[in-house]
Design a protein around this motif. Structure first.
Motif, short mmCIF file in Angstrom:
data_model
loop_
_atom_site.label_atom_id
_atom_site.label_comp_id
_atom_site.label_asym_id
_atom_site.label_seq_id
_atom_site.Cartn_x
_atom_site.Cartn_y
_atom_site.Cartn_z
N VAL A 251 33.53 40.91 41.21
CA VAL A 251 34.63 40.80 40.45
C VAL A 251 35.40 41.71 39.88
N LYS A 252 34.37 43.30 40.31
CA LYS A 252 35.07 44.52 40.16
C LYS A 252 36.59 44.99 40.75
N PRO A 253 36.16 44.76 41.98
CA PRO A 253 37.74 44.99 42.88
C PRO A 253 38.64 44.09 43.03
N TYR A 254 38.24 43.51 41.83
CA TYR A 254 39.37 41.94 41.97
C TYR A 254 39.89 42.10 40.49
N VAL A 255 39.32 42.85 39.87
CA VAL A 255 40.06 42.73 38.67
C VAL A 255 40.92 44.34 39.05
N ASP A 256 40.25 45.38 39.43
CA ASP A 256 41.16 46.68 38.99
C ASP A 256 42.23 46.70 40.29
N GLU A 257 42.72 46.02 40.55
CA GLU A 257 43.37 45.40 41.93
C GLU A 257 44.57 45.06 40.79
N VAL A 258 44.10 43.51 40.06
CA VAL A 258 45.12 42.68 38.98
C VAL A 258 45.40 43.52 37.51
N MET A 259 44.90 44.55 37.35
CA MET A 259 45.14 44.75 36.41
C MET A 259 45.65 46.47 36.30
N VAL A 260 47.57 46.46 36.15
CA VAL A 260 47.98 47.37 36.56
C VAL A 260 48.81 47.59 35.87
N LEU A 271 52.20 40.06 31.35
CA LEU A 271 50.72 40.06 30.69
C LEU A 271 50.15 38.51 31.08
N GLN A 272 51.28 37.81 30.91
CA GLN A 272 50.91 36.43 30.86
C GLN A 272 50.48 36.21 32.18
N ALA A 273 51.69 36.93 33.14
CA ALA A 273 50.95 37.04 34.70
C ALA A 273 49.53 37.35 35.35
N MET A 274 49.54 38.77 34.56
CA MET A 274 48.53 39.34 35.02
C MET A 274 46.99 38.31 34.00
N TYR A 275 46.82 37.87 33.42
CA TYR A 275 45.83 36.87 32.56
C TYR A 275 45.65 35.95 34.16
N ASN A 276 47.40 35.08 34.63
CA ASN A 276 47.29 33.67 34.77
C ASN A 276 46.10 34.65 36.36
N ARG A 277 46.23 35.97 36.77
CA ARG A 277 46.07 36.08 38.35
C ARG A 277 44.31 35.63 37.90
N LEU A 278 43.57 36.29 36.79
CA LEU A 278 42.90 36.77 36.36
C LEU A 278 41.93 35.46 35.97
N LEU A 279 42.23 34.50 36.00
CA LEU A 279 42.03 33.00 35.56
C LEU A 279 42.25 32.04 36.87
N GLU A 354 33.15 42.18 32.96
CA GLU A 354 34.21 43.30 34.26
C GLU A 354 35.89 43.03 33.76
N ILE A 355 36.02 41.35 33.48
CA ILE A 355 36.81 41.14 32.82
C ILE A 355 37.33 42.14 31.60
N VAL A 356 36.75 42.34 30.55
CA VAL A 356 36.63 43.29 29.46
C VAL A 356 36.50 44.77 29.78
N ARG A 357 35.98 44.84 30.44
CA ARG A 357 35.96 46.34 30.91
C ARG A 357 36.89 47.07 31.90
N GLY A 358 37.81 45.84 32.45
CA GLY A 358 39.50 46.75 33.00
C GLY A 358 40.45 45.78 31.71
N LEU A 359 40.36 45.67 30.93
CA LEU A 359 41.35 45.84 29.86
C LEU A 359 41.09 46.69 29.04
N GLU A 360 40.18 47.59 28.49
CA GLU A 360 39.43 48.83 27.88
C GLU A 360 39.80 49.80 28.72
N GLU A 361 39.45 49.52 29.89
CA GLU A 361 39.96 51.37 31.22
C GLU A 361 41.56 51.08 31.29
N LYS A 362 42.10 49.82 31.65
CA LYS A 362 42.93 49.34 32.73
C LYS A 362 44.43 49.90 32.00
N LEU A 363 44.10 49.16 30.88
CA LEU A 363 45.29 48.71 29.13
C LEU A 363 44.75 49.61 28.13
N PRO A 364 44.71 50.54 28.27
CA PRO A 364 44.15 51.04 26.55
C PRO A 364 45.86 50.47 25.45
#
Length: 707
Positions: A251-260, A271-279, A354-364
């Protein structure tokens, strides 16, 4: 004593209870003091003498009844001491025999207890030895399996079977479970410390093998490897380790790749496109894991392409699952269920954290409420993503686990909704206050209202509940804000008449003649708000009445002030009357310049009418109680044929009951005088005439009755 002896009954009109004499804590002083509260000392003495005679009569009757037994008491006891002496010798011998038998039995019991203690100690030591033997056997068995497996791998590298490796790990895990159980039971044994390094080596090897095997199964999409590996993790109670591994590796590598963050901020719907890729991660990358743990259709039957069409067909038709009876036999269904590995929830414990961690770290900046419009858009988009993610969980139990997860609460707490509301509040309140504080401007073109103030009030209310501002968690705050807006508008309407009179000459001076339009709009608003006046009046009258009657009900205490207190004849009203009138004085004096005099009189008349009605009921109850008490005492005195004509008099003066009547009359007269001093007529106060007539009758009785 009290249970065996009963005193004879006396007359029912005695001033004391005969059972008082039988109490262990009977005290003469307390008894006399208690009786004096009810009767005079003469009556107490008469009742005591009467009961004393009854006791003497009862005692004589008791002696006469058992006279023969009293006389023969000493005769019946002749020779009793000789009979008792004859029994003492055999009783002593019997006592010695019993004590000897008791000693023998005690020695036998002690010997049995000692043997049982030794056997228990031997049993415990035997269990320790057996557990240590099991530990050694398990270690040797695991090492033997590992050694044989290593030999097979060296001899036939080409025939290495992942399935076989998974089966071997399951065997090792089963044995390892037993090893762990016996090792815990043998904690502190010296031999266990010698074997512990070998156990640590087995643990490390098993952990490493499981991680490598799970990664291999995920990379090669081998369902059998994943199934055996997850079953092994469950056997050794390490399911959370497997979920954590999936989260870190998959999960972590995929989240780090998607969340930019740069992509999210630079694209309009980033933001909507990012959430769609996470889903998309769950159906694309967690299919095998969900299949093994019971959350997907077996890959043995459907390929990926057909699975997508099948899922679309199910959603279109409303089916949750296909009737598998048409595709496989009952035996195949049983095998499919048997292959499911329970106890895992990868979406909740691996993907979501992992999604929550990525949102908190990558998208403050996601949680920044500085721009309320942007914050609202981000929040609604994020909550929509959460709802879609919950639908992927597949069961209500999984959704409950997700909502109870710490990362779920952490994600919700990151959204600073109070700050967002404060910003919105300042926007609405500032614009509304500006519109209400300015002169009466016309509403903009196209508005359904005439005044800008009314237009802004309605616009503010609509904005509070619009899709661009409303958030479900702020519903209570938005409701409070709506009420505050309406309250502010009510104040504005109440000030409008004075404002209109003030600005009307100036409007005419500049040539504005359409004042009737403004006056009509204000009149409509004033009419609707005036409908609330009766309710407000009733509430004020009720509060005044309750405040006054809280003191007027002190009339119930008047009898206590005069009964057997030997107080002088009353000549002035009681203090509670002045206290009861204070709320009315305060209304009349403190708000004289604020309220109009007719309004004050209306409130005073209403409140005095309600409190007087209750006061009338209270005084009537007191006078009725006094009359009943007086008649009861008279009948009691007549029954005892006493010469006293005044039942409650003291020293030949006015009776206590008449003092009570006179005091109540003085209170009501003073109450009426103060009402007239307020500028009111007592005839306009409901129930006052009945109250005055009631106490006047009582006063006449008190002053005309002979002393």
């Amino acid at each position: 004593m009290e249970g065996r002896m009963s005193l004879p009954r006396g007359p029912e009109n005695l001033c004391f209870d005969k059972d008082e004499f039988m109490k262990a804590d009977f005290d003469v002083d307390h008894f006399v003091s208690d009786c004096r509260k009810r009767v005079q000392l003469e009556e107490l003495r008469e009742d005591l003498e009467l009961y004393y005679k009854l006791l003497k009569t009862a005692m004589v009757e008791l002696i006469n009844k058992d006279y023969a037994d009293f006389v023969n008491l000493s005769t019946n006891l002749v020779g009793m001491d000789k009979a008792l002496n004859q029994l003492s010798v055999p009783l002593g011998q019997l006592r010695e025999e019993v004590m000897s038998l008791k000693s023998c039995v005690s020695e036998g019991i002690q010997a049995v207890d000692d043997r049982m203690t030794k056997q228990e100690d031997i049993r415990k030591k035997k269990m320790c030895v057996l557990r240590l033997i099991h530990v050694i056997q398990s270690v040797e068995k695991i090492e033997k399996i590992l050694h044989s497996q290593g030999t097979k791998e060296l001899s036939s590298l080409e025939g290495n079977s992942p399935l076989l490796t998974g089966q071997v790990l399951e065997r090792i895990a089963t044995e390892f479970n037993q090893l762990q159980f016996h090792a815990v039971q043998s904690k502190g044994m010296p031999l266990l410390d010698k074997v512990r390094p070998r156990i640590a080596g087995i643990t490390a090897m098993l952990q490493q093998s499981l991680e490598g095997l799970l990664l291999e199964g995920l990379q090669t999409s081998n369902v059998d490897i994943i199934r055996h590996c997850l079953r092994t993790y469950a056997t050794i109670d390490k399911t959370r380790d497997a979920e954590a591994l999936v989260g870190q590796v998959l999960v972590k590598p995929y989240v780090d790749e998607v969340m930019v963050e740069q992509y999210v901020q630079s694209h309009p719907n980033g933001l909507q496109a990012m959430y769609n890729r996470l889903l998309e991660f769950v159906p694309h990358h967690c299919r095998l894991l969900r299949e093994v743990t019971g959350g997907a259709i077996s890959s043995k039957i459907y390929n990926d392409k057909f699975l997508k069409h099948f899922e679309s067909y199910k959603k279109h038709c409303g089916f949750d699952r296909l009737d598998s009876d048409k595709e496989s036999s009952k035996e195949e269904q049983f095998n499919e269920k048997a292959d499911i590995v329970p106890g895992y929830d990868f979406l909740v414990n691996s993907v979501w954290p992992e999604i929550v961690r990525g949102l908190e770290e990558k998208l403050p900046s996601l949680f920044n409420p500085g721009n309320p419009d942007v914050f609202h858009e981000k929040y609604t988009t994020s909550m929509d993503f959460v709802r879609k993610f919950e639908r992927q969980c597949g069961s209500q139990a999984s959704v409950k686990r997700l909502r109870a997860h710490p990362s779920y609460h952490s994600f919700n707490n990151k959204w600073n909704l109070p700050v967002y509301f404060q910003i919105r509040f300042r926007e609405i309140a500032g614009a509304l206050e500006e519109a209400l504080s300015d002169t009466l401007e016309e509403a903009p073109d196209g508005s359904s209202f005439c005044l800008l103030a009314t237009h802004m009030v309605w616009t503010s209310l609509v904005k509070c509940w619009s899709d661009q501002m409303f958030l479900p968690l702020l519903a209570h705050r938005l409701w409070k804000l709506s009420l505050q807006i309406l309250a502010r508008y009510s104040v504005f309407i109440s000030e409008i008449p004075d404002i209109l009179d003030m600005i009307k000459p100036k409007l005419e001076m500049i040539g504005f003649k359409n004042i009737s339009c403004i006056a009509g709009a204000l009149e409509d608003s004033k009419t609707s708000l005036s409908a609330c006046v009766p309710t407000l009046n009733n509430r004020i009258i009720q509060d005044l009445s309750e405040s006054s009657f809280a003191y007027l009900k002190s009339a119930l205490e008047v009898p206590r002030l005069y009964r057997r207190t030997n107080k002088e004849v009353p000549t002035k009203a009681s203090p509670y009357v002045d206290s009861a009138l204070k709320p009315f004085y305060r209304l009349q004096n403190d708000y004289r310049d604020t309220l109009k005099q007719p309004m004050i009189h209306q409130w005073l008349e209403g409140a005095l009418s309600e409190s007087t009605q209750k006061y009338y009921e209270t005084v009537s109850d007191v006078l009725s109680s006094v009359k009943k008490m007086e008649e009861s005492l008279k009948r009691l005195k007549q029954a005892r044929r006493t010469a006293t004509s005044n039942p409650v008099g003291t020293n030949g003066g006015m009776s206590d009951d008449n003092k009570i009547r006179l005091q109540l009359a003085l209170d009501v007269e003073y109450f009426g005088e103060q009402i007239r001093k307020m500028g009111l007529e007592t005839s306009s106060i409901k129930s006052f005439s009945a109250l005055a007539e009631l106490v006047l009758t009582a006063k006449d009785q008190a002053t005309t009755e002979p002393s």
